[in-house]
Design an enzyme around this catalytic site. Structure first.
Site, PDB file in Angstrom:
ATOM      1  N   ASP A 164       0.829  -1.228   0.000  1.00  0.00           N
ATOM      2  CA  ASP A 164       0.000   0.000   0.000  1.00  0.00           C
ATOM      3  C   ASP A 164       0.854   1.265   0.000  1.00  0.00           C
ATOM      4  O   ASP A 164       0.435   2.305   0.496  1.00  0.00           O
ATOM      5  CB  ASP A 164      -0.947   0.021   1.212  1.00  0.00           C
ATOM      6  CG  ASP A 164      -1.741  -1.260   1.358  1.00  0.00           C
ATOM      7  OD1 ASP A 164      -2.370  -1.660   0.366  1.00  0.00           O
ATOM      8  OD2 ASP A 164      -1.715  -1.859   2.447  1.00  0.00           O
ATOM      9  N   LYS A 170       2.463   2.346  -5.203  1.00  0.00           N
ATOM     10  CA  LYS A 170       3.231   1.910  -6.373  1.00  0.00           C
ATOM     11  C   LYS A 170       2.519   2.221  -7.681  1.00  0.00           C
ATOM     12  O   LYS A 170       3.147   2.582  -8.674  1.00  0.00           O
ATOM     13  CB  LYS A 170       3.497   0.399  -6.284  1.00  0.00           C
ATOM     14  CG  LYS A 170       4.332  -0.009  -5.080  1.00  0.00           C
ATOM     15  CD  LYS A 170       4.541  -1.501  -5.018  1.00  0.00           C
ATOM     16  CE  LYS A 170       3.287  -2.263  -4.644  1.00  0.00           C
ATOM     17  NZ  LYS A 170       2.810  -1.998  -3.280  1.00  0.00           N
ATOM     18  N   GLY A 229      -4.150  -4.286  -4.920  1.00  0.00           N
ATOM     19  CA  GLY A 229      -4.887  -3.177  -5.516  1.00  0.00           C
ATOM     20  C   GLY A 229      -3.984  -1.991  -5.775  1.00  0.00           C
ATOM     21  O   GLY A 229      -3.377  -1.452  -4.851  1.00  0.00           O
ATOM     22  N   HIS A 230      -3.853  -1.598  -7.036  1.00  0.00           N
ATOM     23  CA  HIS A 230      -3.037  -0.440  -7.395  1.00  0.00           C
ATOM     24  C   HIS A 230      -3.967   0.661  -7.893  1.00  0.00           C
ATOM     25  O   HIS A 230      -4.676   0.489  -8.891  1.00  0.00           O
ATOM     26  CB  HIS A 230      -2.015  -0.816  -8.468  1.00  0.00           C
ATOM     27  CG  HIS A 230      -0.959  -1.751  -7.960  1.00  0.00           C
ATOM     28  ND1 HIS A 230       0.031  -2.284  -8.745  1.00  0.00           N
ATOM     29  CD2 HIS A 230      -0.739  -2.239  -6.712  1.00  0.00           C
ATOM     30  CE1 HIS A 230       0.814  -3.052  -8.009  1.00  0.00           C
ATOM     31  NE2 HIS A 230       0.358  -3.045  -6.773  1.00  0.00           N
ATOM     32  N   GLN A 235       2.017  -6.028  -3.441  1.00  0.00           N
ATOM     33  CA  GLN A 235       2.232  -6.102  -1.987  1.00  0.00           C
ATOM     34  C   GLN A 235       3.507  -5.326  -1.594  1.00  0.00           C
ATOM     35  O   GLN A 235       3.812  -4.308  -2.180  1.00  0.00           O
ATOM     36  CB  GLN A 235       2.285  -7.553  -1.497  1.00  0.00           C
ATOM     37  CG  GLN A 235       0.954  -8.261  -1.521  1.00  0.00           C
ATOM     38  CD  GLN A 235       0.692  -9.005  -2.814  1.00  0.00           C
ATOM     39  OE1 GLN A 235       1.586  -9.511  -3.457  1.00  0.00           O
ATOM     40  NE2 GLN A 235      -0.562  -9.072  -3.210  1.00  0.00           N
TER      41      GLN A 235
END
Length: 443
Positions: free
Chosen positions: A14, A17, A41-42, A225
């Site tokens: 988180d 990125k 999740g990006h 991650q």
């Protein structure tokens, strides 16, 4: 000659990125995912429009980009098609830009059922997985019983493999967890119905990467991650099921390790983690609430609240060892605006003894008390600032102290969620100074 750049999270994930990958994709032709699954999740915000990607590389919004999913990724066909549909409704031609390794392990309904059943059985001792079947899929891979992307395109082989693996997993679901078994024919039919949409995207990703390198293209490798969720080097067992460190970029894509030119470590200006596990600098007071509120600290995929705390340089130094970062990108600096004092963890104390690297034993790590260094905060806003010398003096001093402790240069600073809200001091693809933050000013 093109350059190959790895972008990784240096903490517990988180770190922001997605934005950085998307921004730097303006100079890259190829974007690669090499580990993890749709538990990552990006979030991208471009001109105010928000996009959350889970499986598809963050370069997908660029017309010139070729996006590759490498063999190290575990792939849910259902999740992938849902994500493709979301993007195609916005006019993004995903199937033209995306290619998937034949060697990707598939995440199937029995993996999801097993993941959730195990977490329910553990109760308060649950690891805190996303319940998306990531771990059980990697287990099948290591046990050599997994179905892979290529299997989808041979109906006879697919049917035979499903029959074998379901006899094993359904027994556990029924007799150990008291879950409903997965219907083999229904699953087979569902998978076969997806084949026409998926077939154009299958590829030899290793060969495509080799070709791109020979053609002198810039290649971006996007980690999911963060370092301390690595199954070998993280806070085991409160980790993900893949390797999240830089070495995984080679293994998970088939790209030779000597071909990489630069590794960027994405680092929040503070620290967060989701789920269970040790977190020495965690704050449960008003400052912790401030960080969570200002930073909008909720998982983009799960919606789970993130635990927040001061920047842990002790952990970050281990992350630098593990990944051999060329440079750091500091994100969410603006979240610290308005704090009178800012602390940095420079070591731990356990049973009266000082430690300057994270203990390898998670049980000992959980007992660590942080040793802090205090720096003065700043009241001015850093949001949307795009040049280093425009930052408040105390914000500059904070960044310089991080750099001194890290022994690695800060090359990028993010001052807001939009792609434009960024200070680029050195460009990873060009390896030259961009902003006025010179080598003399770093001392």
């Amino acid at each position: 000659m093109g350059k190959s750049v790895i972008i990784l999270g240096s903490q517990w994930g988180d770190e922001g990125k997605g934005k950085i990958v998307d921004m730097l994709m303006e100079q890259a032709s190829v974007a690669v995912r090499f580990q993890g699954g749709h538990n990552a999740g990006h979030t991208l915000i471009i001109d105010g429009q928000k996009t959350i990607l889970r499986l598809i590389p963050s370069g997908i919004l660029h017309e010139h980009a070729e996006c590759l999913i490498g063999n190290g990724v575990v792939l849910s066909p259902v999740a992938l098609l849902e994500e493709i549909a979301e993007l195609e409704r916005r006019g993004v031609p995903v199937t033209k830009r995306l290619r998937i390794s034949d060697a990707c392990v598939l995440i199937l309904p029995y993996h999801v059922a097993l993941d959730r059943a195990r977490e329910e059985a553990k109760g308060k001792a649950a690891i805190g997985t996303t319940g998306r079947g990531i771990g059980p899929a990697y287990e099948d891979k290591v046990a050599r019983r997994a179905l892979r992307f290529a299997d989808l395109f041979d109906e006879k082989r697919l049917s035979a493999k499903l029959e074998e693996v379901l006899s094993y997993h359904n027994f556990i679901l029924e007799h150990y967890h008291q879950y409903e078994p997965i219907d083999q024919q229904q699953l087979l039919d569902n998978l076969l119905s997806m084949v026409p949409k998926l077939a154009p995207m299958r590829a030899d990703v290793t060969a495509l990467l080799g070709q791109a390198r020979e053609e002198g293209k810039n290649i971006m490798f996007e980690g999911a991650q963060g370092t301390f969720l690595d199954v070998d080097h993280g806070t085991y067992p409160y980790v993900t099921s893949s390797n999240t460190v830089a070495g995984a970029a080679s293994v998970g894509s088939g790209y030779g390790p000597r071909h990489f030119n630069y590794i960027l470590g994405i680092t929040k200006a503070y620290t967060t983690r989701v789920g269970s596990g040790p977190f020495p600098t965690e704050l449960t007071d008003e400052i912790g609430k401030h960080l969570a509120t200002r930073g909008h600290e909720f998982g983009s995929v799960t919606g789970r609240p993130r635990r927040c705390g001061w920047l842990d340089m002790t952990a970050l130094k281990r992350s630098i060892q593990l990944n051999s970062f060329s440079g750091l990108c500091i994100t969410k600096l603006d979240v610290l605006d308005g704090l009178s004092v800012i602390k940095i963890c420079i070591g731990y104390r356990v049973d009266g003894k000082e430690h300057f690297y994270p203990p390898s034993e998670t049980e000992v790590f959980a007992q660590c008390e942080p040793i802090y260094q205090e720096l003065p905060g700043w009241q001015e806003s850093t949001a949307q600032i795009r040049h280093f010398n425009q930052l408040p003096q105390n914000a500059q001093k904070y960044l310089l102290r991080i750099e001194q402790l890290a022994g690695v240069p800060i090359d990028i600073i993010s001052t807001g969620p939009d792609r434009k809200d960024t200070i680029i001091l050195r460009n990873p693809f060009e390896n030259i100074e961009v902003d006025s933050f010179t080598a003399e000013e770093r001392t």
